[in-house]
Design an enzyme around this catalytic site. Structure first.
Site, mmCIF file in Angstrom:
data_model
loop_
_atom_site.group_PDB
_atom_site.id
_atom_site.type_symbol
_atom_site.label_atom_id
_atom_site.label_comp_id
_atom_site.label_asym_id
_atom_site.label_seq_id
_atom_site.Cartn_x
_atom_site.Cartn_y
_atom_site.Cartn_z
ATOM 1 N N VAL A 17 0.649 -1.129 -0.071
ATOM 2 C CA VAL A 17 0.025 0.059 0.185
ATOM 3 C C VAL A 17 0.945 1.730 0.184
ATOM 4 C CG1 VAL A 17 -2.413 1.512 1.021
ATOM 5 C CG2 VAL A 17 -1.693 -1.176 0.985
ATOM 6 N N LYS A 109 -7.239 -2.152 9.427
ATOM 7 C CA LYS A 109 -8.784 -2.722 9.993
ATOM 8 C C LYS A 109 -8.803 -3.225 11.366
ATOM 9 C CE LYS A 109 -7.296 -4.877 7.246
ATOM 10 N NZ LYS A 109 -6.616 -5.776 5.358
ATOM 11 N N GLU A 133 -10.210 5.440 4.738
ATOM 12 C CA GLU A 133 -11.309 4.532 4.231
ATOM 13 C C GLU A 133 -11.015 3.955 3.532
ATOM 14 O OE1 GLU A 133 -14.573 6.226 2.189
ATOM 15 O OE2 GLU A 133 -14.247 4.210 2.262
ATOM 16 N N VAL A 136 -11.508 -0.811 5.007
ATOM 17 C CA VAL A 136 -12.879 -1.610 5.045
ATOM 18 C C VAL A 136 -12.894 -1.371 3.324
ATOM 19 C CG1 VAL A 136 -15.169 -1.939 4.976
ATOM 20 C CG2 VAL A 136 -13.691 -0.664 7.472
ATOM 21 N N GLY A 191 -1.879 -15.909 -4.928
ATOM 22 C CA GLY A 191 -1.603 -14.119 -4.671
ATOM 23 C C GLY A 191 -2.677 -13.862 -3.716
ATOM 24 N N GLU A 194 -3.432 -14.974 1.612
ATOM 25 C CA GLU A 194 -2.127 -15.634 2.315
ATOM 26 C C GLU A 194 -1.701 -16.549 2.898
ATOM 27 O OE1 GLU A 194 -1.145 -12.768 3.546
ATOM 28 O OE2 GLU A 194 -2.101 -10.889 3.218
ATOM 29 N N ASP A 205 -11.388 -11.118 9.587
ATOM 30 C CA ASP A 205 -11.071 -10.124 8.528
ATOM 31 C C ASP A 205 -12.157 -9.162 8.684
ATOM 32 O OD1 ASP A 205 -9.155 -8.626 6.686
ATOM 33 O OD2 ASP A 205 -10.299 -8.988 5.828
ATOM 34 N N LYS A 209 -13.797 -5.327 9.822
ATOM 35 C CA LYS A 209 -14.637 -4.655 9.067
ATOM 36 C C LYS A 209 -16.382 -4.295 9.177
ATOM 37 C CE LYS A 209 -11.731 -5.902 4.916
ATOM 38 N NZ LYS A 209 -11.042 -6.786 3.919
ATOM 39 N N GLY A 306 -5.149 -4.861 -3.435
ATOM 40 C CA GLY A 306 -4.194 -4.259 -4.048
ATOM 41 C C GLY A 306 -4.195 -2.920 -3.861
HETATM 42 N N1 LIG Z 1 -2.311 -4.989 0.481
HETATM 43 C C1 LIG Z 1 -3.495 -4.356 0.389
HETATM 44 O O1 LIG Z 1 -4.532 -4.678 -0.643
HETATM 45 C C2 LIG Z 1 -4.512 -4.110 1.652
HETATM 46 C C3 LIG Z 1 -6.102 -4.072 1.594
HETATM 47 C C4 LIG Z 1 -6.273 -2.914 2.401
HETATM 48 C C5 LIG Z 1 -5.762 -2.064 3.425
HETATM 49 N N2 LIG Z 1 -4.949 -2.848 3.808
HETATM 50 C C6 LIG Z 1 -3.932 -2.276 4.742
HETATM 51 O O2 LIG Z 1 -2.732 -1.594 4.714
HETATM 52 C C7 LIG Z 1 -2.136 -2.018 5.805
HETATM 53 C C8 LIG Z 1 -0.507 -2.270 4.990
HETATM 54 O O3 LIG Z 1 -0.999 -3.786 4.343
HETATM 55 P P1 LIG Z 1 0.528 -4.116 3.452
HETATM 56 O O4 LIG Z 1 -0.126 -4.280 2.219
HETATM 57 O O5 LIG Z 1 1.200 -2.498 2.102
HETATM 58 O O6 LIG Z 1 1.333 -4.529 4.292
HETATM 59 P P2 LIG Z 1 3.197 -4.538 3.797
HETATM 60 O O7 LIG Z 1 2.856 -5.238 2.321
HETATM 61 O O8 LIG Z 1 3.570 -5.664 4.533
HETATM 62 O O9 LIG Z 1 3.602 -3.252 4.294
HETATM 63 C C9 LIG Z 1 3.789 -3.025 5.630
HETATM 64 C C10 LIG Z 1 5.079 -1.638 5.623
HETATM 65 O O10 LIG Z 1 5.369 -1.833 7.043
HETATM 66 C C11 LIG Z 1 7.144 -1.943 7.330
HETATM 67 N N3 LIG Z 1 6.704 -1.872 8.706
HETATM 68 C C12 LIG Z 1 7.357 -2.887 9.509
HETATM 69 N N4 LIG Z 1 6.717 -3.056 10.722
HETATM 70 C C13 LIG Z 1 7.652 -1.846 10.936
HETATM 71 C C14 LIG Z 1 8.190 -0.733 11.787
HETATM 72 N N5 LIG Z 1 7.961 -1.434 12.940
HETATM 73 N N6 LIG Z 1 8.492 -0.017 11.545
HETATM 74 C C15 LIG Z 1 9.075 0.356 10.551
HETATM 75 N N7 LIG Z 1 7.925 0.018 9.452
HETATM 76 C C16 LIG Z 1 7.675 -1.353 9.684
HETATM 77 C C17 LIG Z 1 7.330 -3.174 6.118
HETATM 78 O O11 LIG Z 1 9.000 -2.889 6.434
HETATM 79 P P3 LIG Z 1 9.963 -3.647 5.069
HETATM 80 O O12 LIG Z 1 9.198 -3.141 3.797
HETATM 81 O O13 LIG Z 1 11.108 -2.947 5.340
HETATM 82 O O14 LIG Z 1 9.888 -4.309 5.981
HETATM 83 C C18 LIG Z 1 7.168 -3.269 5.135
HETATM 84 O O15 LIG Z 1 7.727 -1.024 4.246
HETATM 85 C C19 LIG Z 1 -1.651 -2.977 6.881
HETATM 86 O O16 LIG Z 1 -3.135 -2.430 8.040
HETATM 87 C C20 LIG Z 1 -3.096 -3.627 5.747
HETATM 88 O O17 LIG Z 1 -4.521 -4.460 6.130
HETATM 89 C C21 LIG Z 1 -4.295 -3.180 3.112
#
Ligand SMILES: NC(=O)c1ccc[n+]([C@@H]2O[C@H](COP(=O)([O-])OP(=O)(O)OC[C@H]3O[C@@H](n4cnc5c(N)ncnc54)[C@H](OP(=O)(O)O)[C@@H]3O)[C@@H](O)[C@H]2O)c1
Length: 434
Positions: A17, A109, A133, A136, A191, A194, A205, A209, A306
């Site tokens: 994200v 969430k 936003e 959810v 993908g 998880e 999850d 929401k 995504g």
């Molecule tokens: N992916 C989706 O489609 C999606 C959709 C809706 C909501 N979300 C929400 O968006 C959020 C992020 O999701 P994501 O998919 O982007 O996760 P992600 O790909 O796992 O990325 C997490 C990021 O946070 C960094 N991080 C983790 N712990 C940290 C810490 N203690 N200090 C500093 N940086 C830290 C990581 O650093 P490194 O890169 O150095 O490891 C990484 O860059 C989550 O809450 C998720 O539920 C995601």
């Protein structure tokens, strides 16, 4: 604080994200500046590993830091965007950022469902906004719809498909008549799921929401741990086939309803009439169908996850907060009002009323159907349709669709039926939406 017409942003996280946010802010910079009347500048990005290879975007290494606390305390940061996920560190850093007077955007969430009252309370006390936003339905602007679009209306009930992984699995099972475990394994390979899919397929999850949606709709705090939550792993291919014969599709639903004194909120797979709009929401797509007093029914549909869909919601929140910042500087009132909260209890699952799909495995002998019907009738569960599948053998399947009944009565009837010596194994119970 920024003094020129710029908004200084710190991103916490540069994963899927966070990377999308950087990309969208860069690609749409001109249009965003025109819409906001100010420039959004990412001034710092906190990550775990600044040397990580193959990030989704290239960023100036000087922006990266592992020192989250210094990042959120910087004077040139107006807004902190939490995109690290989880609840422990995320909660700590969001509360710390609020205590520094920073505006907050989060996609988290779990954080809001489990610690929303504390986060919103701290934000209220500090006079800052929390926008969420993307938490959810990813790219579907359902929070904005509930908060702004329907601000003059009263939501009576909603039905949602808010977990893309569960929807992908059930849609694929419906289409291919495949088994749950094989399709889950495919989804992991592609993908869509998880490596540990427990939160998705177990309904956790979706419950997060739903807690956020129901709190917003009904102006109360919904405790996520109290939401009755059932996963999709109990749905067998044969249930999808029978559902289709009766004119239904099985979908992973969240349901919320305002009962005045109490709130109904539940998460489970449900039979949805095939002519409902939600029945056509397939693959990893999300949708929320809202029933409100003035508008009547309305539905909101799109990509629930995504990189770019989710980043789009995050960046829209950043723009909205940017507008709020300038409104305040111009002496305007605080645009986001505190959330009115009047505590109302959750309706116990035993007291919900629904139609039910019940599947029994029975021995092939005369009088069995009569025994089942007698027990159901004695527990005030009346029957709409019954099918005894003569093609099924050992056990023979008897499928019952009930009229609306109280869940507690249905469960008691099943408790008695499961002990009958003509019954082989526990009954399958699924709820019918409507
Ligand atoms: N992916 C989706 O489609 C999606 C959709 C809706 C909501 N979300 C929400 O968006 C959020 C992020 O999701 P994501 O998919 O982007 O996760 P992600 O790909 O796992 O990325 C997490 C990021 O946070 C960094 N991080 C983790 N712990 C940290 C810490 N203690 N200090 C500093 N940086 C830290 C990581 O650093 P490194 O890169 O150095 O490891 C990484 O860059 C989550 O809450 C998720 O539920 C995601």
């Amino acid at each position: 604080m920024s003094t020129s017409r710029t908004i200084g942003v710190a991103l916490l996280g540069l994963g899927n994200v966070g990377g999308g946010v950087v990309k969208l802010l860069a690609e749409n910079a001109e249009a965003i500046e025109a819409r906001l009347g100010a420039r959004i500048e990412v001034r710092a990005i906190a990550v775990r590993d600044p040397d990580k290879a193959n990030r989704v975007v290239d960023v100036d290494k000087k922006l990266l830091s592992t020192d989250v606390d210094s990042v959120i305390a910087r004077d040139d940061i107006d807004l902190v965007c939490e995109l690290i996920g989880g609840t422990t560190e995320a909660k700590r850093v969001v509360l710390a950022a609020i205590s520094h007077g920073k505006q907050i955007v989060t996609a988290n969430k779990a954080l809001l469902a489990e610690h929303g009252a504390e986060v919103f309370g701290a934000a209220e006390a500090a006079g800052v906004d929390v926008y969420y936003e993307a938490a959810v339905c990813g790219g579907v602007p359902i929070i904005r719809v509930l908060r702004e679009g329907l601000a003059s209306d009263r939501v009576e009930a909603l039905w949602g498909i808010v977990n893309g992984t569960s929807n992908y699995i059930l849609s694929t099972m419906t289409e291919t008549h495949g088994e749950f475990a094989a399709i889950l394994a495919d989804a992991q390979r592609l993908g869509y799921a998880e490596a540990d899919p427990t939160l998705d397929i177990g309904g956790g999850d979706a419950a997060h929401k739903l807690a956020i949606l129901a709190s917003l709709c009904f102006g109360t705090t919904v405790d996520v741990s109290q939401i009755p939550t059932f996963g999709i792993d109990s749905v067998a291919p044969i249930d999808l086939t029978y559902a289709e014969k009766f004119g239904y599709v099985i979908k992973p639903l969240v349901i919320a309803r305002d009962h005045g004194e109490a709130i109904e909120a539940r998460v489970h797979p449900a039979l949805v009439p095939a002519n409902w709009l939600l029945a056509d929401v397939n693959g990893a797509k999300n949708a929320v169908y809202v029933q409100s007093y003035a508008l009547g029914p309305s539905m909101y549909y799109g990509a629930g996850a995504g990189m770019l869909p989710t980043a789009m919601s995050v960046v829209s929140d950043i723009i909205e907060i940017g507008r709020n910042i300038y409104a305040r500087r111009a002496g305007g009132a605080r645009p986001q009002r505190p959330r009115p909260v009047a505590q109302r209890p959750l309706l116990p699952m035993a007291d919900i009323r629904s139609k039910y799909y019940l599947r029994f495995g029975v021995v092939d002998q005369p009088g069995v159907l009569g025994q089942l019907m007698t027990v159901l009738g004695a527990h005030h569960v009346s029957i709409e349709q019954v099918v005894q599948d003569t093609k099924s053998k050992d056990p023979v399947h008897v499928v019952v669709l009930t009229h609306e009944a109280r869940e507690g009565d249905v469960k008691q009837a099943l408790y008695v039926i499961d002990k009958l010596n003509v019954v082989k194994g526990p009954a399958q119970i699924l709820r019918i939406a409507g």
